[in-house]
Design a protein around this motif. Structure first.
Motif, PDB file in Angstrom:
ATOM      1  N   VAL A  62     -51.938 -60.045  46.264  1.00 22.25           N
ATOM      2  CA  VAL A  62     -52.777 -60.485  47.167  1.00 22.25           C
ATOM      3  C   VAL A  62     -52.134 -60.889  48.464  1.00 22.25           C
ATOM      4  CG1 VAL A  62     -53.992 -62.512  47.568  1.00 22.25           C
ATOM      5  CG2 VAL A  62     -54.035 -61.664  45.160  1.00 22.25           C
ATOM      6  N   PRO A  63     -52.420 -60.390  49.781  1.00 21.87           N
ATOM      7  CA  PRO A  63     -51.778 -60.502  50.870  1.00 21.87           C
ATOM      8  C   PRO A  63     -52.315 -62.001  51.483  1.00 21.87           C
ATOM      9  CG  PRO A  63     -53.743 -59.140  51.109  1.00 21.87           C
ATOM     10  CD  PRO A  63     -53.647 -59.509  49.741  1.00 21.87           C
ATOM     11  N   ASN A  64     -51.155 -62.133  52.386  1.00 23.69           N
ATOM     12  CA  ASN A  64     -51.676 -63.418  53.333  1.00 23.69           C
ATOM     13  C   ASN A  64     -52.219 -62.977  54.437  1.00 23.69           C
ATOM     14  OD1 ASN A  64     -51.450 -65.671  54.912  1.00 23.69           O
ATOM     15  ND2 ASN A  64     -49.253 -65.747  54.989  1.00 23.69           N
ATOM     16  N   MET A  65     -53.395 -63.181  54.685  1.00 26.31           N
ATOM     17  CA  MET A  65     -54.310 -62.713  55.613  1.00 26.31           C
ATOM     18  C   MET A  65     -54.151 -63.457  57.073  1.00 26.31           C
ATOM     19  SD  MET A  65     -55.527 -59.902  54.138  1.00 26.31           S
ATOM     20  CE  MET A  65     -56.571 -59.458  55.675  1.00 26.31           C
ATOM     21  N   THR A  66     -53.334 -64.579  57.081  1.00 27.95           N
ATOM     22  CA  THR A  66     -53.318 -65.612  58.134  1.00 27.95           C
ATOM     23  C   THR A  66     -52.061 -65.313  58.812  1.00 27.95           C
ATOM     24  OG1 THR A  66     -52.282 -67.374  57.023  1.00 27.95           O
ATOM     25  CG2 THR A  66     -54.764 -67.178  56.769  1.00 27.95           C
ATOM     26  N   THR A  67     -51.071 -64.261  58.427  1.00 21.34           N
ATOM     27  CA  THR A  67     -49.700 -64.109  59.289  1.00 21.34           C
ATOM     28  C   THR A  67     -49.817 -62.861  60.069  1.00 21.34           C
ATOM     29  OG1 THR A  67     -47.540 -64.124  59.068  1.00 21.34           O
ATOM     30  CG2 THR A  67     -48.745 -63.004  57.176  1.00 21.34           C
ATOM     31  N   ASP A  68     -49.044 -63.135  61.318  1.00 23.14           N
ATOM     32  CA  ASP A  68     -48.721 -61.855  61.939  1.00 23.14           C
ATOM     33  C   ASP A  68     -47.362 -61.335  61.907  1.00 23.14           C
ATOM     34  OD1 ASP A  68     -51.407 -62.232  63.299  1.00 23.14           O
ATOM     35  OD2 ASP A  68     -50.431 -63.541  64.880  1.00 23.14           O
ATOM     36  N   ASP A  69     -46.536 -61.889  60.864  1.00 26.98           N
ATOM     37  CA  ASP A  69     -45.312 -61.590  60.685  1.00 26.98           C
ATOM     38  C   ASP A  69     -45.447 -60.365  59.382  1.00 26.98           C
ATOM     39  OD1 ASP A  69     -42.785 -61.149  59.748  1.00 26.98           O
ATOM     40  OD2 ASP A  69     -42.162 -63.490  59.668  1.00 26.98           O
ATOM     41  N   TYR A  93     -46.972 -60.216  52.222  1.00 35.40           N
ATOM     42  CA  TYR A  93     -47.185 -60.504  50.749  1.00 35.40           C
ATOM     43  C   TYR A  93     -46.098 -61.502  50.204  1.00 35.40           C
ATOM     44  CZ  TYR A  93     -49.426 -55.777  50.702  1.00 35.40           C
ATOM     45  OH  TYR A  93     -50.413 -55.082  50.788  1.00 35.40           O
ATOM     46  N   PRO A  94     -46.531 -62.736  50.148  1.00 32.46           N
ATOM     47  CA  PRO A  94     -45.821 -63.814  49.628  1.00 32.46           C
ATOM     48  C   PRO A  94     -45.053 -63.077  48.201  1.00 32.46           C
ATOM     49  CG  PRO A  94     -47.907 -64.448  50.163  1.00 32.46           C
ATOM     50  CD  PRO A  94     -47.984 -63.019  49.993  1.00 32.46           C
ATOM     51  N   ARG A  95     -43.910 -63.826  48.077  1.00 31.76           N
ATOM     52  CA  ARG A  95     -43.164 -63.654  46.818  1.00 31.76           C
ATOM     53  C   ARG A  95     -43.689 -63.998  45.646  1.00 31.76           C
ATOM     54  NH1 ARG A  95     -42.507 -66.348  42.835  1.00 31.76           N
ATOM     55  NH2 ARG A  95     -41.845 -68.268  43.898  1.00 31.76           N
ATOM     56  N   GLU A  96     -44.567 -64.994  45.495  1.00 33.22           N
ATOM     57  CA  GLU A  96     -45.281 -65.449  44.228  1.00 33.22           C
ATOM     58  C   GLU A  96     -46.459 -64.261  44.010  1.00 33.22           C
ATOM     59  OE1 GLU A  96     -46.597 -68.213  47.518  1.00 33.22           O
ATOM     60  OE2 GLU A  96     -44.812 -67.484  46.919  1.00 33.22           O
ATOM     61  N   SER A  97     -47.069 -63.733  45.087  1.00 37.56           N
ATOM     62  CA  SER A  97     -47.999 -62.650  44.896  1.00 37.56           C
ATOM     63  C   SER A  97     -47.305 -61.415  44.374  1.00 37.56           C
ATOM     64  CB  SER A  97     -48.596 -62.418  46.190  1.00 37.56           C
ATOM     65  OG  SER A  97     -49.587 -61.288  46.358  1.00 37.56           O
ATOM     66  N   ILE A  98     -46.079 -60.897  44.719  1.00 36.41           N
ATOM     67  CA  ILE A  98     -45.649 -59.752  44.148  1.00 36.41           C
ATOM     68  C   ILE A  98     -45.058 -60.138  42.890  1.00 36.41           C
ATOM     69  CG2 ILE A  98     -43.669 -57.934  44.347  1.00 36.41           C
ATOM     70  CD1 ILE A  98     -43.813 -58.957  47.681  1.00 36.41           C
ATOM     71  N   VAL A  99     -44.420 -61.352  42.674  1.00 34.54           N
ATOM     72  CA  VAL A  99     -43.603 -61.833  41.460  1.00 34.54           C
ATOM     73  C   VAL A  99     -44.080 -63.095  40.986  1.00 34.54           C
ATOM     74  CG1 VAL A  99     -41.572 -61.658  39.959  1.00 34.54           C
ATOM     75  CG2 VAL A  99     -41.578 -60.240  41.736  1.00 34.54           C
ATOM     76  N   PRO A 100     -44.973 -63.325  39.898  1.00 34.02           N
ATOM     77  CA  PRO A 100     -45.488 -64.763  39.819  1.00 34.02           C
ATOM     78  C   PRO A 100     -44.252 -65.417  39.453  1.00 34.02           C
ATOM     79  CG  PRO A 100     -46.843 -63.068  38.772  1.00 34.02           C
ATOM     80  CD  PRO A 100     -45.630 -62.250  39.023  1.00 34.02           C
ATOM     81  N   SER A 101     -44.598 -66.943  39.760  1.00 36.34           N
ATOM     82  CA  SER A 101     -43.279 -67.888  39.940  1.00 36.34           C
ATOM     83  C   SER A 101     -42.698 -67.885  38.203  1.00 36.34           C
ATOM     84  CB  SER A 101     -43.897 -69.294  40.108  1.00 36.34           C
ATOM     85  OG  SER A 101     -44.069 -69.267  41.613  1.00 36.34           O
ATOM     86  N   ILE A 124     -49.683 -50.057  39.714  1.00 33.84           N
ATOM     87  CA  ILE A 124     -48.281 -50.179  39.384  1.00 33.84           C
ATOM     88  C   ILE A 124     -47.524 -49.567  40.288  1.00 33.84           C
ATOM     89  CG2 ILE A 124     -47.837 -48.381  37.582  1.00 33.84           C
ATOM     90  CD1 ILE A 124     -46.438 -50.136  35.997  1.00 33.84           C
ATOM     91  N   MET A 125     -47.917 -48.267  40.758  1.00 33.71           N
ATOM     92  CA  MET A 125     -47.206 -47.594  41.896  1.00 33.71           C
ATOM     93  C   MET A 125     -47.288 -48.066  43.143  1.00 33.71           C
ATOM     94  SD  MET A 125     -45.385 -44.603  42.093  1.00 33.71           S
ATOM     95  CE  MET A 125     -45.960 -43.806  40.514  1.00 33.71           C
ATOM     96  N   ALA A 126     -48.554 -48.843  43.671  1.00 38.63           N
ATOM     97  CA  ALA A 126     -48.605 -49.522  44.814  1.00 38.63           C
ATOM     98  C   ALA A 126     -47.790 -50.692  44.591  1.00 38.63           C
ATOM     99  CB  ALA A 126     -50.033 -49.855  45.068  1.00 38.63           C
ATOM    100  N   TRP A 127     -47.655 -51.510  43.639  1.00 35.84           N
ATOM    101  CA  TRP A 127     -46.769 -52.588  43.418  1.00 35.84           C
ATOM    102  C   TRP A 127     -45.215 -52.293  43.863  1.00 35.84           C
ATOM    103  CZ3 TRP A 127     -50.595 -56.062  42.378  1.00 35.84           C
ATOM    104  CH2 TRP A 127     -50.393 -57.315  42.132  1.00 35.84           C
ATOM    105  N   GLN A 128     -45.094 -50.996  43.306  1.00 36.41           N
ATOM    106  CA  GLN A 128     -43.656 -50.461  43.322  1.00 36.41           C
ATOM    107  C   GLN A 128     -43.246 -50.167  44.811  1.00 36.41           C
ATOM    108  OE1 GLN A 128     -41.987 -47.791  40.151  1.00 36.41           O
ATOM    109  NE2 GLN A 128     -44.015 -47.846  39.590  1.00 36.41           N
ATOM    110  N   CYS A 129     -44.342 -49.705  45.434  1.00 37.34           N
ATOM    111  CA  CYS A 129     -43.977 -49.387  47.154  1.00 37.34           C
ATOM    112  C   CYS A 129     -44.043 -50.732  47.706  1.00 37.34           C
ATOM    113  CB  CYS A 129     -45.241 -48.630  47.618  1.00 37.34           C
ATOM    114  SG  CYS A 129     -45.390 -46.850  46.868  1.00 37.34           S
ATOM    115  N   VAL A 130     -44.608 -51.626  47.364  1.00 37.85           N
ATOM    116  CA  VAL A 130     -44.243 -53.094  47.977  1.00 37.85           C
ATOM    117  C   VAL A 130     -43.113 -53.528  47.777  1.00 37.85           C
ATOM    118  CG1 VAL A 130     -45.181 -55.497  48.065  1.00 37.85           C
ATOM    119  CG2 VAL A 130     -47.026 -53.404  48.270  1.00 37.85           C
ATOM    120  N   LEU A 131     -42.596 -53.418  46.593  1.00 32.68           N
ATOM    121  CA  LEU A 131     -41.306 -53.835  46.529  1.00 32.68           C
ATOM    122  C   LEU A 131     -40.214 -53.110  47.090  1.00 32.68           C
ATOM    123  CD1 LEU A 131     -41.656 -54.565  42.475  1.00 32.68           C
ATOM    124  CD2 LEU A 131     -40.716 -56.168  44.233  1.00 32.68           C
ATOM    125  N   TYR A 132     -40.529 -51.800  47.238  1.00 28.81           N
ATOM    126  CA  TYR A 132     -39.379 -50.805  48.024  1.00 28.81           C
ATOM    127  C   TYR A 132     -39.420 -51.453  49.542  1.00 28.81           C
ATOM    128  CZ  TYR A 132     -38.780 -47.256  44.746  1.00 28.81           C
ATOM    129  OH  TYR A 132     -38.406 -46.348  43.554  1.00 28.81           O
TER     130      TYR A 132
END
Length: 202
Positions: free
Chosen positions: A13-20, A25-33, A162-170
């Protein structure tokens, strides 16, 4: 209503409010707390050599992950003094990268064992992923598989996810500037498919 077949179904889930771009992709969105909290990187830091360090990864098949882990750990090790660390922004980034690398390694191992996962009951999953915290195994099963009775399957859509998730992690680990051709080689993907997957990731 979320389109379960649209691009958003395959990415964190992306952060749609940031320009950075680094905060899309917040950390908790990629890897749950709950999963992030149980990734212990102390064994990487305390390892006497590269062989021992890589032995703590869920999988050692990725040359990219193996090399990057060495780069990351050499940073904190140089700041070590009497088993204590000088806390700095660069150190915090390196420690976070170690956790991301562990998680990426686990995702790669998880996707490689898809055929075995489909034949196992939940109680048997731990045998396929020794020394991996149960919270991570459960989390991956919940997000990346579909349950049929007491068995799990990795459908084509879940494989894409799962492939897209890996690409975000790279991207996250590499500071949002990575060589897609090297990632494609590491994932054994054809370049056009890797470009499409990165397009899905934004």
């Amino acid at each position: 209503m979320v389109d379960v077949n649209g691009p958003s179904a395959f990415i964190p889930v992306p952060n749609m409010t940031t320009d950075d771009v680094t905060r899309v992709y917040p950390r908790e969105s990629i890897v749950p707390s709950a999963e992030w909290a149980v990734i212990d990187i102390k064994p990487f830091i305390k390892a006497k050599d590269e062989k021992e360090r890589l032995g703590h990864l869920p999988s050692r098949h990725s040359a990219w992950v193996n090399n990057k882990l060495g780069e990351v750990i050499r940073g904190p090790a140089e700041l070590r003094k009497d088993n204590m660390y000088v806390i700095s922004s660069s150190l915090i980034h390196e420690l976070m990268s170690s956790k991301y690398l562990y998680y990426l390694s686990m995702l790669q191992d998880f996707s490689r064992k898809v055929s075995k996962i489909a034949t196992l009951k939940p109680s048997e999953m731990g045998e396929q992923f020794p020394n991996v915290p149960s919270q991570i195994i459960t989390g991956l099963l919940d997000r990346f598989t579909e349950k049929s009775g007491k068995k799990y399957t990795l459908t084509d859509s879940r494989k894409t996810k799962i492939m897209a998730w890996q690409c975000v992690l790279y991207l996250t680990i590499d500071g949002w500037s990575t060589d897609i051709s090297k990632v494609a080689t590491d994932l054994k993907m054809k370049p056009p498919k890797s470009v499409l997957t990165y397009t899905l990731s934004g």
